[in-house]
Design an enzyme around this catalytic site. Structure first.
Site, PDB file in Angstrom:
ATOM      1  CG  ASP A 157       1.794  -5.975  13.107  1.00  0.00           C
ATOM      2  OD1 ASP A 157       3.057  -6.302  12.675  1.00  0.00           O
ATOM      3  OD2 ASP A 157       1.095  -5.397  12.283  1.00  0.00           O
ATOM      4  CE  LYS A 201       0.430  -4.198   8.056  1.00  0.00           C
ATOM      5  NZ  LYS A 201       0.474  -3.936   9.489  1.00  0.00           N
TER       6      LYS A 201
END
Ligand code: NDP
Length: 286
Positions: A108, A71
């Site tokens: 997210d 990420k």
């Protein structure tokens, strides 16, 4: 009409990635709308990451999700980042644009805010308490602050991480922020509007556990949410419901996050209910 046998490709790169359920909901959504898209769950090690990112362009993928451990390391490969991804410092979704450039987003926190809004709750002007200071907490804190939260309080077992996240919020958004060390039986401050478990406590085999907080400090005026999506009815949410609080589960966040990815890649509104139902079926909840 000439036939087109070529599928549009999307997927996720991670290691380990075997337990990642995202493909189940994305493929169900592609099927539901009759789109010739595929979502492939792919093992990509740190050593293979450069080749994998080159492949994204070489085989003309529409985009990829990134999970552990990619990420952060993906960022130098990208041409542009969203505001949230840039503040969070992590990307979970890459979009390959028509001109071949790569755009990085972090869905997210956006998934969390959308799930909240679906339950009639908005972070704007609210006092928000987040348990945990890891990747999920960071994304949620930044997105809630960008959505106009008035104060974010981060409570974490490792206190310096709580203060670091609070500092990130103060430096990059208009929200007030405070980091607190997690104490046994942690009381939730009076005046909290939204309480979020952003730790992994209660996930999967840990389902018999719940965060160590003073559940009697939860009030009916609070909205309480959990990032843990399997099981979706966690002991944490059960404890909050017993106190009369409104609850929002992590399955909704996961589906809303997946729906946003879907739209970024296809340009089409996602069939959210299909995605939620597919996840429930996958987790044995229907
Ligand atoms: P990280 O490893 O980055 O962070 C974990 C956090 O949990 C840390 O703050 C850690 O505290 C805390 N923690 C873990 N165990 C305990 C414990 N026993 N007591 C107190 N604190 C604890 O994980 P992520 O942030 O990436 O993921 C967290 C959860 O969010 C996972 O369950 C994941 O599945 C879920 N998630 C859900 C999503 C959704 O769409 N619903 C999306 C993304 C994640 P410390 O710093 O002290 O170690």
């Amino acid at each position: 009409m000439e036939k087109n046998y070529r599928a549009e490709l999307t997927g996720v790169f991670g290691d380990p990635v075997e337990g990642n359920p995202t493909g189940v909901m994305e493929e169900a959504a592609y099927d539901a709308l009759g789109l010739n898209y595929r979502y492939i769950t792919m093992k990509v090690t740190p050593e293979g990451f450069r080749d994998a990112m080159n492949a994204v362009k070489a085989i003309h993928m529409k985009g990829v999700n990134l999970t552990m451990p990619h990420k952060i390391t993906v960022i130098p490969y990208l041409d542009e980042l969203s505001e949230a991804a840039s503040i969070i410092g992590a990307v979970n979704t890459v979009v390959v644009r028509e001109d071949g450039t790569l755009f990085g987003e972090n869905t997210d926190g956006k998934g969390f805010v959308e799930a909240l809004l679906r339950y009639g709750e908005s972070p704007a002007g609210k006092n928000i308490v987040i348990l945990g200071a890891g990747g999920a907490a960071r994304a949620i804190a930044v997105e809630c602050a960008l959505a106009g939260a008035s104060k974010i309080t981060v409570i974490n077992r490792t206190a310096p991480k709580a203060e670091e996240l609070a500092g990130l919020i103060r430096e990059n958004t208009k929200a007030q922020a405070e980091g607190i060390a997690w104490e046994a039986g942690q009381k939730i401050p009076a005046g909290t509007d939204i309480l979020i478990n952003a730790t992994s406590i209660g996930l999967g085999d840990d389902r018999a556990n719940r965060p160590d907080i003073g559940y009697d400090s939860i009030t009916p005026e609070m909205t309480v949410s959990d990032v843990v999506f399997n099981p979706s009815d966690t002991l944490f949410l059960q404890g909050a419901a017993e106190r009369g609080a409104k609850t929002v589960n992590g399955l909704g966040m996961l589906a809303c996050q997946g729906a946003r990815n879907f739209t970024l890649w296809t340009g089409v509104e996602a069939p959210l209910e299909v995605m939620i139902n597919q996840l429930k079926e996958e987790f044995g909840e229907v």
